[in-house]
Design an enzyme around this catalytic site. Structure first.
Site, PDB file in Angstrom:
ATOM      1  N   GLY A 297      47.672  32.356  45.330  1.00 16.66           N
ATOM      2  CA  GLY A 297      46.248  32.169  45.057  1.00 16.66           C
ATOM      3  C   GLY A 297      45.987  32.632  43.644  1.00 16.66           C
ATOM      4  O   GLY A 297      45.864  31.857  42.697  1.00 16.66           O
ATOM      5  N   ARG A 298      45.971  33.954  43.509  1.00 14.06           N
ATOM      6  CA  ARG A 298      45.703  34.613  42.241  1.00 14.06           C
ATOM      7  C   ARG A 298      46.503  34.046  41.062  1.00 14.06           C
ATOM      8  O   ARG A 298      45.948  33.761  40.008  1.00 14.06           O
ATOM      9  CB  ARG A 298      46.091  36.081  42.449  1.00 14.06           C
ATOM     10  CG  ARG A 298      45.708  37.052  41.395  1.00 14.06           C
ATOM     11  CD  ARG A 298      46.310  38.428  41.786  1.00 14.06           C
ATOM     12  NE  ARG A 298      46.101  38.748  43.183  1.00 14.06           N
ATOM     13  CZ  ARG A 298      45.069  39.454  43.637  1.00 14.06           C
ATOM     14  NH1 ARG A 298      44.193  39.953  42.815  1.00 14.06           N
ATOM     15  NH2 ARG A 298      44.943  39.691  44.931  1.00 14.06           N
ATOM     16  N   CYS A 366      21.185  47.648  42.898  1.00  8.57           N
ATOM     17  CA  CYS A 366      20.694  48.973  43.250  1.00  8.57           C
ATOM     18  C   CYS A 366      21.743  49.712  44.075  1.00  8.57           C
ATOM     19  O   CYS A 366      21.555  49.979  45.266  1.00  8.57           O
ATOM     20  CB  CYS A 366      19.399  48.837  44.035  1.00  8.57           C
ATOM     21  SG  CYS A 366      18.209  47.858  43.130  1.00  8.57           S
ATOM     22  N   GLU A 367      22.858  49.989  43.462  1.00 10.43           N
ATOM     23  CA  GLU A 367      23.968  50.705  44.086  1.00 10.43           C
ATOM     24  C   GLU A 367      24.694  51.445  42.980  1.00 10.43           C
ATOM     25  O   GLU A 367      25.048  50.832  41.972  1.00 10.43           O
ATOM     26  CB  GLU A 367      24.999  49.716  44.677  1.00 10.43           C
ATOM     27  CG  GLU A 367      24.528  48.872  45.828  1.00 10.43           C
ATOM     28  CD  GLU A 367      24.321  49.651  47.115  1.00 10.43           C
ATOM     29  OE1 GLU A 367      24.964  50.709  47.282  1.00 10.43           O
ATOM     30  OE2 GLU A 367      23.509  49.209  47.928  1.00 10.43           O
TER      31      GLU A 367
HETATM   32  C1  LIG Z   1      45.532  35.870  50.185  1.00 12.92           C
HETATM   33  C2  LIG Z   1      46.683  35.176  50.707  1.00 12.92           C
HETATM   34  C3  LIG Z   1      47.537  34.478  49.855  1.00 12.92           C
HETATM   35  C4  LIG Z   1      47.383  34.487  48.365  1.00 12.92           C
HETATM   36  O1  LIG Z   1      47.589  35.741  47.819  1.00 12.92           O
HETATM   37  P1  LIG Z   1      47.584  35.916  46.233  1.00 12.92           P
HETATM   38  O2  LIG Z   1      47.834  37.352  46.024  1.00 12.92           O
HETATM   39  O3  LIG Z   1      46.246  35.498  45.745  1.00 12.92           O
HETATM   40  O4  LIG Z   1      48.681  35.054  45.700  1.00 12.92           O
HETATM   41  C5  LIG Z   1      48.561  33.756  50.429  1.00 12.92           C
HETATM   42  N1  LIG Z   1      48.753  33.730  51.769  1.00 12.92           N
HETATM   43  C6  LIG Z   1      47.964  34.400  52.607  1.00 12.92           C
HETATM   44  C7  LIG Z   1      48.200  34.317  54.051  1.00 12.92           C
HETATM   45  C8  LIG Z   1      46.903  35.143  52.112  1.00 12.92           C
HETATM   46  O5  LIG Z   1      46.132  35.820  52.969  1.00 12.92           O
END
Ligand SMILES: *Cc1c(COP(=O)(O)O)cnc(C)c1O
Length: 437
Positions: A297-298, A366-367
């Site tokens: 993802g990241r 407001c935190e």
């Molecule tokens: C969040 C997640 C990812 C992606 O993780 P990254 O650190 O963003 O690469 C992949 N697989 C599962 C099951 C996740 O929960």
């Protein structure tokens, strides 16, 4: 060279000290679209996709596939980019499924995750022809089998296994250890048990196994160990049940550079090395090569993102600390509030000035916990109307944004080849009350 320039090569500074992102001046973008503003470098996203898909192809041939964990940044345009780049997707909710469907994404290439799919989620995913379910636990498995029977479907599934690997990442994003809320643990025998159950059910089709050991990982050993655990498990299951897994999904988790201290990962090289481990082990265990999936993802989107803010109040508490308040905060980036995650912040219109002040960059909510960054180095000239940029904010920011304090969520503007376009409109005040009766 300054710290910020080394984080990602899509950052530059003009002679007059203005930060440029993907070749475009941030001061002009701020004027044109307003702040706070999410910027996404589309060309960078595509480049990251190709690094993965090329390395997967070189390492595993037709048996290598990349999935985008779309929770990192989810909106329609992201899914169409992933479709164009031939990247499969992970989805974790009806909302993500709906977004992908509406973006025209081919849902047979989607994998449905989450540790608690409701009956309605399962029905919705079946209706929308989601290609695979990644099943977390036995209760969910039997629910999928039951609902699939009702609608005469036979979904393909992977089982999420917890291999018992402690990744030494922050606790909030570690997922591979035995006591995780995710998956069925190897160590306790639950992994084998859920496999036996899956093999006995007639309305699902078991395709293989999945694990995801954590996030923001820099140590490739962790992936070697995960591959080792999982392939030995696959061999064990073959020996005991005669079932040979066709797919092995090793999850996501490769780290990105939030600060200059984070190392840069050579993704292609890492994938090749994991590949060597997998090739050697499959031979040793006499296993046919399964289809290998990675689901970043990241590392596909984080450094393709930058958030722009306008400075409001600058507060100096003599003898204590300084605060630079911006027009966003935990509502557009809750990562510090949630897990003390660190981003780099810079004064985007004073890039040539010396950073001789330390301040906390805080939001407008407001935190007291509404902090974006602590002990940030900024020029002491920073004042109302200046621009602050948060770097490496493409992942887990917009997708985690909220309307706390009824603050509208910023627009997402895409940058590509010197052009810009709005991928997500800025929320209006009327958008905020659209559900109020
Ligand atoms: C969040 C997640 C990812 C992606 O993780 P990254 O650190 O963003 O690469 C992949 N697989 C599962 C099951 C996740 O929960």
């Amino acid at each position: 060279m300054k710290n910020y320039e080394m984080i990602c090569d899509n950052l530059q500074v003009t002679k007059d000290g203005i930060l440029c992102f993907a070749g475009q001046r941030t001061d002009i973008l701020a004027k044109q679209y307003g702040t706070p503003l999410y910027l996404m470098d589309e060309d960078r996203i595509r480049r990251c996709c190709r690094i993965y898909s090329t390395a997967m192809k070189q390492t595993f041939g037709d048996k290598g596939r990349t999935l985008y964990a779309s929770k990192a940044a989810c909106f329609k345009r992201m899914y169409s980019i992933m479709q164009e780049e031939d990247i499969f997707i992970d989805v974790v909710s009806c909302g993500e499924i709906h977004t992908a469907v509406r973006a025209g994404y081919k849902m047979q290439n989607a994998y449905f995750h989450s540790n608690n799919k409701t009956d309605d989620d399962i029905r919705f995913a079946l209706q929308n022809k989601v290609g695979h379910f990644v099943v977390d636990n036995e209760e969910e498995l039997t629910a999928i089998d039951r609902i699939a029977k009702e609608v005469s479907a036979k979904p393909k599934i992977l089982l999420r296994i917890t291999p018992g690997i402690d990744t030494h990442t922050y606790e909030a994003i570690a997922t591979g250890q035995v006591d995780s809320k995710f998956g069925s643990a190897l160590e306790t025998g639950q992994a084998e048990h859920i496999t036996a159950l899956a093999l006995s059910l007639s309305h699902i089709s078991l395709c293989g196994f999945h694990c995801h050991i954590g996030s923001q990982l820099f140590d490739s050993n962790v992936f070697f160990r995960a591959a080792d655990c999982m392939l030995r498990f696959i061999a064990d299951i073959r020996d005991r049940y005669g079932y040979v897994a066709e797919q092995l999904d090793l999850g996501g988790g490769y780290g990105v550079r939030y600060t200059n201290e984070d190392p840069a990962i050579d993704l292609a090289d890492n994938i090749r090395q994991v590949g060597q481990v997998i090739h050697r082990l499959t031979k040793e265990l006499s296993l046919p090569m399964p289809m290998i999936l990675l689901e970043p993802g990241r590392s596909l989107v984080a450094d393709a993102g930058l958030t722009l803010y306008t400075v409001g109040t600058v507060k100096r508490i003599p003898g204590y600390k300084n605060y630079v308040s911006v027009d966003g905060g935990m509502t557009d980036n809750p990562r510090f509030a949630l897990y003390r995650a660190v981003h780099t912040f810079v004064a985007a219109n004073r890039m040539n000035e010396e950073c001789n002040m330390t301040a906390d960059v805080v939001g407008r909510c407001c935190e007291s916990g509404d902090i974006l960054g602590q002990k940030v180095s900024l020029p002491e000239t920073v004042c109302r109307g200046d621009l602050i940029a948060g770097l490496t904010t493409g992942a887990y920011t917009y997708s985690m944004a909220s309307n706390y304090n009824r603050i509208p969520r910023p627009a997402v503007v895409m940058l590509s080849g010197g052009q810009t376009y709005v991928a997500v409109r800025r929320e209006s005040l009327d958008d905020l009350i659209r559900l109020d009766e």
